[in-house]
Design a protein around this motif. Structure first.
Motif: not given
Length: 158
Positions: A66-75
């Protein structure tokens, strides 16, 4: 002054501003990428793993932490990335693969991979052999183009 000349000058000024902004944004992105590449090189380690599956999938569907998803830009969350599912020791993990080597990663084979965090930088076959990339299929357009050149007597494209 004629109206078309004024319009041309305004368009040229706007174009010059856009090109200048893109130039500086490009330089900034290039510096950021160089820093990230240095970080990857500093943290890399060699790991033996069994590649279970590989495919291009969306980041949220890949089963990454989940931390990877949170740190990824929305685009970037909706774009497809090369994902490898591998067994490292007793643990099965999803890893992000480098785009350059994704096609040469063998499936259902044990390999030695150079990994930095959850990012696979390089893959070598067991015993240090480099795994050969499979031949890419030619698109219908490329096949048609080669046939046409063959008939015309020109040398084929590569």
């Amino acid at each position: 002054m004629q109206p078309w000349l004024i319009t041309l000058i305004v368009v040229l000024v706007v174009l010059a501003v856009v090109i200048t902004v893109l130039y500086f944004l490009g330089k900034k992105a290039q510096k950021k990428q160089a820093e990230q590449q240095e970080t990857l090189e500093a943290n890399k380690q060699t790991v033996s793993m069994l590649i279970i599956d590989k495919k291009r999938m969306k980041l949220k569907d890949a089963g990454l932490p989940q931390i990877v998803l949170d740190q990824t830009p929305k685009l970037m969350r909706s774009s497809k990335l090369p994902i490898i599912k591998a067994k490292i020791g007793p643990q099965i993990m999803s890893l992000i693969c480098d785009e350059k080597i994704f096609d040469s990663v063998p499936v259902k084979k044990e390999v030695k991979a150079i990994v930095s965090g959850i990012y696979v930088l390089d893959v070598r076959g067991l015993h240090g052999k480099q795994v050969a990339a499979p031949q890419k299929k030619k698109s219908k357009f490329r096949q048609f183009l080669e046939k046409a050149q063959e008939k015309a007597g020109a040398k084929p494209l590569k």
